[in-house]
Motif scaffolding. Structure first.
Motif, mmCIF file in Angstrom:
data_model
loop_
_atom_site.group_PDB
_atom_site.id
_atom_site.type_symbol
_atom_site.label_atom_id
_atom_site.label_comp_id
_atom_site.label_asym_id
_atom_site.label_seq_id
_atom_site.Cartn_x
_atom_site.Cartn_y
_atom_site.Cartn_z
ATOM 1 N N THR A 10 0.819 -1.212 0.000
ATOM 2 C CA THR A 10 0.000 0.000 0.000
ATOM 3 C C THR A 10 0.850 1.258 0.000
ATOM 4 O OG1 THR A 10 -0.152 -0.047 2.410
ATOM 5 C CG2 THR A 10 -1.862 -1.207 1.184
ATOM 6 N N GLY A 11 2.026 1.190 0.616
ATOM 7 C CA GLY A 11 3.045 2.230 0.585
ATOM 8 C C GLY A 11 2.600 3.666 0.658
ATOM 9 N N GLY A 12 1.748 4.113 -0.268
ATOM 10 C CA GLY A 12 1.477 5.535 -0.411
ATOM 11 C C GLY A 12 0.811 6.189 0.772
ATOM 12 N N ALA A 18 -6.188 1.194 4.045
ATOM 13 C CA ALA A 18 -5.573 0.647 2.837
ATOM 14 C C ALA A 18 -5.238 -0.824 3.016
ATOM 15 C CB ALA A 18 -4.311 1.443 2.491
ATOM 16 N N SER A 19 -4.745 -1.187 4.201
ATOM 17 C CA SER A 19 -4.379 -2.575 4.451
ATOM 18 C C SER A 19 -5.587 -3.495 4.356
ATOM 19 C CB SER A 19 -3.733 -2.695 5.837
ATOM 20 O OG SER A 19 -3.409 -4.029 6.135
ATOM 21 N N PHE A 147 2.045 -0.460 22.662
ATOM 22 C CA PHE A 147 2.453 -0.498 21.260
ATOM 23 C C PHE A 147 1.549 0.328 20.353
ATOM 24 C CE2 PHE A 147 4.845 -4.042 22.856
ATOM 25 C CZ PHE A 147 5.964 -4.100 22.053
ATOM 26 N N ILE A 148 0.571 1.009 20.927
ATOM 27 C CA ILE A 148 -0.335 1.807 20.109
ATOM 28 C C ILE A 148 0.451 2.844 19.311
ATOM 29 C CG2 ILE A 148 -2.205 3.500 20.174
ATOM 30 C CD1 ILE A 148 -3.053 0.638 20.691
ATOM 31 N N GLY A 149 0.232 2.878 18.008
ATOM 32 C CA GLY A 149 0.859 3.881 17.156
ATOM 33 C C GLY A 149 2.011 3.364 16.315
ATOM 34 N N PHE A 150 2.478 2.111 16.550
ATOM 35 C CA PHE A 150 3.614 1.632 15.765
ATOM 36 C C PHE A 150 3.283 1.578 14.284
ATOM 37 C CE2 PHE A 150 1.454 -2.457 15.793
ATOM 38 C CZ PHE A 150 1.835 -3.013 14.590
ATOM 39 N N GLU A 151 2.001 1.457 13.967
ATOM 40 C CA GLU A 151 1.578 1.297 12.572
ATOM 41 C C GLU A 151 1.445 2.622 11.832
ATOM 42 O OE1 GLU A 151 -1.618 2.837 14.712
ATOM 43 O OE2 GLU A 151 -0.468 1.052 15.247
ATOM 44 N N SER A 152 1.658 3.732 12.523
ATOM 45 C CA SER A 152 1.347 5.039 11.939
ATOM 46 C C SER A 152 2.258 5.436 10.792
ATOM 47 C CB SER A 152 1.419 6.128 13.027
ATOM 48 O OG SER A 152 0.462 5.886 14.029
ATOM 49 N N ALA A 153 3.404 4.769 10.654
ATOM 50 C CA ALA A 153 4.332 5.148 9.580
ATOM 51 C C ALA A 153 3.660 5.085 8.212
ATOM 52 C CB ALA A 153 5.560 4.242 9.607
ATOM 53 N N ALA A 154 2.766 4.107 8.020
ATOM 54 C CA ALA A 154 2.117 3.958 6.714
ATOM 55 C C ALA A 154 1.247 5.149 6.364
ATOM 56 C CB ALA A 154 1.274 2.680 6.701
ATOM 57 N N LEU A 155 0.812 5.914 7.366
ATOM 58 C CA LEU A 155 -0.038 7.076 7.091
ATOM 59 C C LEU A 155 0.733 8.211 6.433
ATOM 60 C CD1 LEU A 155 -2.039 7.130 10.441
ATOM 61 C CD2 LEU A 155 -2.924 6.521 8.185
ATOM 62 N N ARG A 407 -6.563 3.363 -4.722
ATOM 63 C CA ARG A 407 -5.429 4.280 -4.873
ATOM 64 C C ARG A 407 -4.289 3.918 -3.927
ATOM 65 N NH1 ARG A 407 -6.103 9.235 -3.288
ATOM 66 N NH2 ARG A 407 -7.857 8.791 -1.920
ATOM 67 N N HIS A 408 -4.509 2.975 -3.017
ATOM 68 C CA HIS A 408 -3.516 2.662 -1.998
ATOM 69 C C HIS A 408 -3.004 1.228 -2.116
ATOM 70 C CE1 HIS A 408 -5.250 6.310 -0.374
ATOM 71 N NE2 HIS A 408 -6.413 5.714 -0.376
ATOM 72 N N THR A 409 -3.289 0.564 -3.223
ATOM 73 C CA THR A 409 -2.821 -0.804 -3.399
ATOM 74 C C THR A 409 -1.728 -0.855 -4.441
ATOM 75 O OG1 THR A 409 -4.445 -1.289 -5.113
ATOM 76 C CG2 THR A 409 -5.109 -1.696 -2.849
ATOM 77 N N ALA A 410 -0.991 -1.957 -4.437
ATOM 78 C CA ALA A 410 0.111 -2.108 -5.382
ATOM 79 C C ALA A 410 -0.386 -2.490 -6.764
ATOM 80 C CB ALA A 410 1.080 -3.177 -4.875
ATOM 81 N N GLU A 411 -1.628 -2.939 -6.839
ATOM 82 C CA GLU A 411 -2.151 -3.358 -8.124
ATOM 83 C C GLU A 411 -2.564 -2.150 -8.946
ATOM 84 O OE1 GLU A 411 -4.047 -7.361 -6.082
ATOM 85 O OE2 GLU A 411 -5.337 -5.855 -7.003
ATOM 86 N N PRO A 412 -2.356 -2.156 -10.258
ATOM 87 C CA PRO A 412 -2.709 -1.011 -11.075
ATOM 88 C C PRO A 412 -4.205 -0.762 -11.078
ATOM 89 C CG PRO A 412 -2.178 -2.910 -12.453
ATOM 90 C CD PRO A 412 -1.824 -3.283 -11.057
ATOM 91 N N VAL A 413 -4.552 0.492 -11.068
ATOM 92 C CA VAL A 413 -5.956 0.881 -11.096
ATOM 93 C C VAL A 413 -6.374 1.092 -12.536
ATOM 94 C CG1 VAL A 413 -7.635 2.575 -10.316
ATOM 95 C CG2 VAL A 413 -5.681 2.009 -8.872
ATOM 96 N N PRO A 414 -7.454 0.470 -13.001
ATOM 97 C CA PRO A 414 -7.861 0.645 -14.383
ATOM 98 C C PRO A 414 -8.260 2.079 -14.666
ATOM 99 C CG PRO A 414 -9.564 -0.488 -13.114
ATOM 100 C CD PRO A 414 -8.351 -0.409 -12.249
#
Length: 429
Positions: A10-12, A18-19, A147-155, A407-414
């Motif tokens: 999802t990166g972006g 997105a996950s 551990f709350i917040g460790f996932e925030s990097a993806a935002l 818009r947040h996945t690695a697969e191309p959007v048609p």
């Protein structure tokens, strides 16, 4: 590990939204997005109350009388200004505060080791009898809360140069730092107090435990430093959660799940400035409402809002782990450990933590109120609303529905069809 796999795809941006969209599909993603928005906002509001409460206490301890409302107001103004600006400024402020917080705790760790040597690391802390003894469920609950917040990097993927590498790396660093440093400091605190009487001492001193340790091992200046850095750490956490809530609002608005104006990006700062302003206004209104009602900033505001936000975020972490398994089933490919065993173990542990938090919600919040005890029901209600709204979109606006989360996945959007372009135009109108 499973979330890092999801973050690479999802990166972006998008976080849990997105996950879940990538692994479980659009309806669960909409539910997760709304639950994330509620949870991060509640956590931000709760921490704002804690910031006002503890800052008032620290100032009073040094002879300054300032109401918690004014302390919270100053913190909210700073939060609003930094949240409006570019993330680099907030990141520098947060990094500076975090270095100070870690530095004073590291100094305390060194002082304990210097005085007690290896006796400061009692093996009793890891004996099966102690680790699985009375209160293990509540202990695990607070460990998960840490551990709350460790996932925030993806935002913040949109603001990173190479999000598909830096976001997973930041996630691993956050988890490693939290686990290693928190565990070591807690272990040394047990050694400093003594494993035989740590429960009795902690029960008496409560929130003053580390201040007393600081006074003993670092002197009065060290204790004062711990008090000041408690306040700055609360501000740092409030700012971080505020920024996360703002980016969830921006992502959801970009997909048409919130008013489109919240998706705007500042032309100079590249920040979600309108979403940030909306989050700041909401936080200020709720905190002011508690103040006008004469409610306690900690016993009423912090415990209820932070408790609900914590439960929501832990539930979202479990759902994100499940989404990695869903992705493996859907694609039929993936590494056996990273995309199957690790997320399965993660889901099992997180699902257990959700059960522990719900079962001990009164202990987590510290409140016997029946109203506060019923707050966890808000999460399934919001999730159900998200599922129903997704079902409505699928029927009434299929073109908008197909775009959700893509818009947040690695697969191309048609490429959008003419009909889709018309639907977008109608939405903008």
């Amino acid at each position: 590990m499973g979330y890092a796999v999801s973050a690479r795809r999802t990166g972006g941006s998008g976080g849990f939204y997105a996950s879940v969209a990538d692994g479980l599909g659009r309806p669960p993603a909409v539910a997760a997005g709304y639950v994330a928005l509620l949870s991060y906002n509640c956590a931000t509001i709760g921490l704002a109350g804690a910031l006002g409460y503890f800052t008032q206490l620290v100032l009073a301890a040094h002879g300054l009388t300032v109401s918690w409302q004014w302390c919270a107001a100053v913190g909210l103004v700073l939060m609003a200004v930094l949240g409006y600006r570019e993330i680099a400024l907030s990141a520098r402020v947060l990094a500076l505060l975090m270095l100070g917080e870690i530095g004073v705790l590291a100094a305390l760790d060194v002082a304990i080791l210097a005085r007690h040597g290896l006796h400061a690391l009692p093996t009793a802390s890891f004996s099966p009898h102690t680790a699985a003894g009375h209160g293990v469920g509540v202990s695990l609950m607070f460990a998960f809360v840490s551990f709350i917040g460790f996932e925030s990097a993806a935002l913040y993927g949109k603001e990173a140069k190479d999000p598909r590498r830096s976001v997973p790396r930041a996630t691993y660093v956050a988890v490693t730092l939290i686990a290693g440093f928190y565990a070591l400091t807690s272990w040394l605190a047990v050694g400093a107090v003594g494993s035989d009487n740590v429960r009795e001492v902690a029960s008496k001193q409560m929130g003053d435990l580390f201040f007393v340790l600081g006074d003993d091992f670092l002197g009065k200046a060290g204790s004062t430093g711990l008090q000041i850095l408690l306040c700055t750490s609360l501000f740092a956490a409030t700012l971080a959660l505020h920024s996360a809530a703002g980016r969830y609002a921006q992502v959801l608005a970009g997909d048409g799940l919130l008013p489109g104006s919240l998706a705007a990006e500042h032309s100079r700062y590249r920040s979600p400035h309108r979403a940030s302003l909306a989050q700041s206004a909401l936080t200020a209104v709720v905190v002011a409402g508690f103040a006008v009602a004469g409610l306690d900033p900690y016993a009423d505001l912090t415990t209820s809002m932070l408790g609900l936000g914590t439960l929501g975020i832990v539930a979202l972490q479990a759902l994100a782990a499940l989404s990695v398994l869903g992705l493996r089933v859907r694609t039929g490919t993936g590494h056996w450990w990273r995309e199957t065993v690790a997320p399965l173990l993660g889901f099992a542990g997180l699902a257990a933590s959700v059960w522990l938090v719900v079962g001990n919600f009164d202990m987590l919040t510290g409140s016997p109120s029946a109203v506060i005890a019923a707050l966890p029901w808000l999460l399934p209600l919001v999730a159900a609303g998200g599922l129903l709204y997704a079902a409505r979109l699928r029927t009434a606006h299929p073109a908008r529905y197909r775009l959700l989360g893509t818009r947040h996945t690695a697969e191309p959007v048609p490429a959008p069809s003419p009909a889709l372009s018309g639907d977008r135009h109608a939405r903008s109108q």
